[in-house]
Design a protein around this motif. Sequence first.
Motif, short mmCIF file in Angstrom:
data_model
loop_
_atom_site.label_atom_id
_atom_site.label_comp_id
_atom_site.label_asym_id
_atom_site.label_seq_id
_atom_site.Cartn_x
_atom_site.Cartn_y
_atom_site.Cartn_z
N GLU A 5 0.84 -1.20 0.00
CA GLU A 5 0.00 0.00 0.00
C GLU A 5 0.87 1.25 0.00
OE1 GLU A 5 -3.18 0.13 2.96
OE2 GLU A 5 -3.21 -2.05 2.96
N SER A 6 1.92 1.24 0.83
CA SER A 6 2.79 2.42 0.89
C SER A 6 3.51 2.66 -0.43
CB SER A 6 3.80 2.29 2.04
OG SER A 6 4.74 1.28 1.78
N LEU A 7 3.88 1.57 -1.13
CA LEU A 7 4.52 1.71 -2.45
C LEU A 7 3.56 2.37 -3.44
CD1 LEU A 7 6.68 1.12 -4.61
CD2 LEU A 7 5.65 -1.15 -4.88
N LEU A 27 -4.72 10.26 -3.59
CA LEU A 27 -4.42 9.38 -2.45
C LEU A 27 -5.71 8.88 -1.82
CD1 LEU A 27 -1.47 11.30 -0.73
CD2 LEU A 27 -1.33 9.14 -1.98
N ARG A 28 -6.65 9.78 -1.63
CA ARG A 28 -7.95 9.42 -1.04
C ARG A 28 -8.70 8.43 -1.93
NH1 ARG A 28 -11.92 7.87 0.89
NH2 ARG A 28 -13.71 9.00 1.70
N LEU A 29 -8.71 8.69 -3.24
CA LEU A 29 -9.45 7.83 -4.17
C LEU A 29 -8.76 6.47 -4.35
CD1 LEU A 29 -10.42 10.48 -6.86
CD2 LEU A 29 -11.98 9.25 -5.34
N THR A 30 -7.43 6.46 -4.37
CA THR A 30 -6.72 5.19 -4.50
C THR A 30 -7.07 4.27 -3.35
OG1 THR A 30 -4.87 6.24 -5.66
CG2 THR A 30 -4.44 4.10 -4.64
N ALA A 31 -7.07 4.81 -2.13
CA ALA A 31 -7.44 4.01 -0.96
C ALA A 31 -8.90 3.53 -1.07
CB ALA A 31 -7.24 4.83 0.31
N GLU A 35 -10.28 -0.31 -1.50
CA GLU A 35 -10.91 -0.63 -0.23
C GLU A 35 -9.88 -0.71 0.90
OE1 GLU A 35 -13.29 -4.13 -0.82
OE2 GLU A 35 -14.86 -3.00 -1.86
N TRP A 36 -8.88 0.18 0.84
CA TRP A 36 -7.92 0.32 1.92
C TRP A 36 -8.43 1.40 2.87
CZ3 TRP A 36 -3.26 1.17 -1.90
CH2 TRP A 36 -2.94 -0.05 -2.52
N LYS A 37 -7.85 1.44 4.06
CA LYS A 37 -8.16 2.53 4.98
C LYS A 37 -7.63 3.84 4.40
CE LYS A 37 -8.10 -0.29 9.18
NZ LYS A 37 -7.43 -0.54 10.49
N ASP A 38 -8.35 4.90 4.66
CA ASP A 38 -7.90 6.22 4.22
C ASP A 38 -6.53 6.49 4.83
OD1 ASP A 38 -7.57 8.84 3.50
OD2 ASP A 38 -9.19 9.62 4.75
N PRO A 39 -5.50 6.80 4.03
CA PRO A 39 -4.18 7.07 4.61
C PRO A 39 -4.18 8.27 5.54
CG PRO A 39 -4.23 7.69 2.29
CD PRO A 39 -5.49 6.91 2.56
N SER A 283 -18.14 4.44 -0.72
CA SER A 283 -18.66 5.22 0.41
C SER A 283 -18.08 6.62 0.33
CB SER A 283 -18.26 4.57 1.74
OG SER A 283 -18.54 5.45 2.82
N PRO A 284 -18.90 7.65 0.49
CA PRO A 284 -18.35 9.01 0.41
C PRO A 284 -17.46 9.36 1.59
CG PRO A 284 -20.64 9.07 1.11
CD PRO A 284 -20.35 7.64 0.72
N HIS A 285 -17.59 8.60 2.68
CA HIS A 285 -16.83 8.90 3.89
C HIS A 285 -15.62 8.01 4.00
CE1 HIS A 285 -20.22 11.37 4.97
NE2 HIS A 285 -21.03 10.33 4.87
N ALA A 286 -14.55 8.58 4.56
CA ALA A 286 -13.30 7.84 4.68
C ALA A 286 -13.44 6.71 5.67
CB ALA A 286 -12.19 8.79 5.14
N ALA A 287 -12.83 5.57 5.31
CA ALA A 287 -12.69 4.52 6.31
C ALA A 287 -11.71 5.01 7.36
CB ALA A 287 -12.18 3.24 5.64
N GLU A 288 -11.67 4.34 8.47
CA GLU A 288 -10.77 4.75 9.54
C GLU A 288 -9.35 4.87 9.03
OE1 GLU A 288 -9.28 3.23 13.94
OE2 GLU A 288 -10.83 2.15 12.85
#
Length: 291
Positions: A5-7, A27-31, A35-39, A283-288
């Motif tokens: 994910e960091s790469l 960055l927000r959209l990639t996560a 389906e990753w947590k919002d960085p 989801s419009p809202h960031a995951a944790e």
Amino acid sequence: MSWFESLILGLVQGLTEFLPVSSSAHLRLTAAFFEWKDPGAAFTAITQIGTEAAVLIYFRKDIGRIIAAWFRSLTNKAMRSDHDAQMGWLVIVGSIPIGLLGVTLKDQIEGPFRDLRITATMLIVVGVVIGIADRMAARDESGGKHRAPTQRKSLEDLGVRDGLIFGLCQACALIPGVSRSGATISGGLFMGYRREAAARYSFLLAIPAVLASGLFETKDALEGGHVEWGPTIFATIVAFAVGYAVIAWFMKFISTKSFMPFVWYRIALGILVIVLVSVGALSPHAAESSG
């Protein structure tokens, strides 16, 4: 956050920081897409230190000359009319808006502003703004059937008023989807500056704001322990390497090319995000946030 994910996020940061497409939005959209947590805003601010290090190296001669002239102007009145010394003051003046708003709106930046519906709207709206500014610049540069090309301004024409306007444009990039380079360069084009001049000042203006934000978030992260340092540092290094290559390419690109490919890309991406959110695929809202 995994090393993979960091790469990916480091690559995304480096590829998009200097292009007028909004690195924070990507960055927000990639996560979200993976389906990753919002960085999170802290990760974004820290990895931007990597891309700003690329700016420091790419513009090292300009920066060294400006800093030296600025310091000499503090004690030598004759130096105060020197262009490089004035640029030092203008970078400081242009950094005031984002400094004030960044502190005032910190909670909103880390929370409500990261809503994907806001991000998508900003991608579209600012894309249209960049398109209009680009058309105006192209018209001035080429002239027309019944008028000669218009001479656009260089950085030698930059004053306090324009520096503050540049700074206000940069402050708009606190909202994901706006784009620091997109907002400041298009603002410069509306004020009549050449593409290269607007881009150069945009990149110089970003240095104190991004470094201050990154150091501020680093301090908070050290105190709060909410950042995974290994992956974050790795992403920052990746962002630096990729960002240096991108800035070298972009400075050559803007001297002869139109911004319209970026405009159409922003609009298409914004519409796609709105559709995916509307049908419930995103989801419009960031995951944790990771950490």
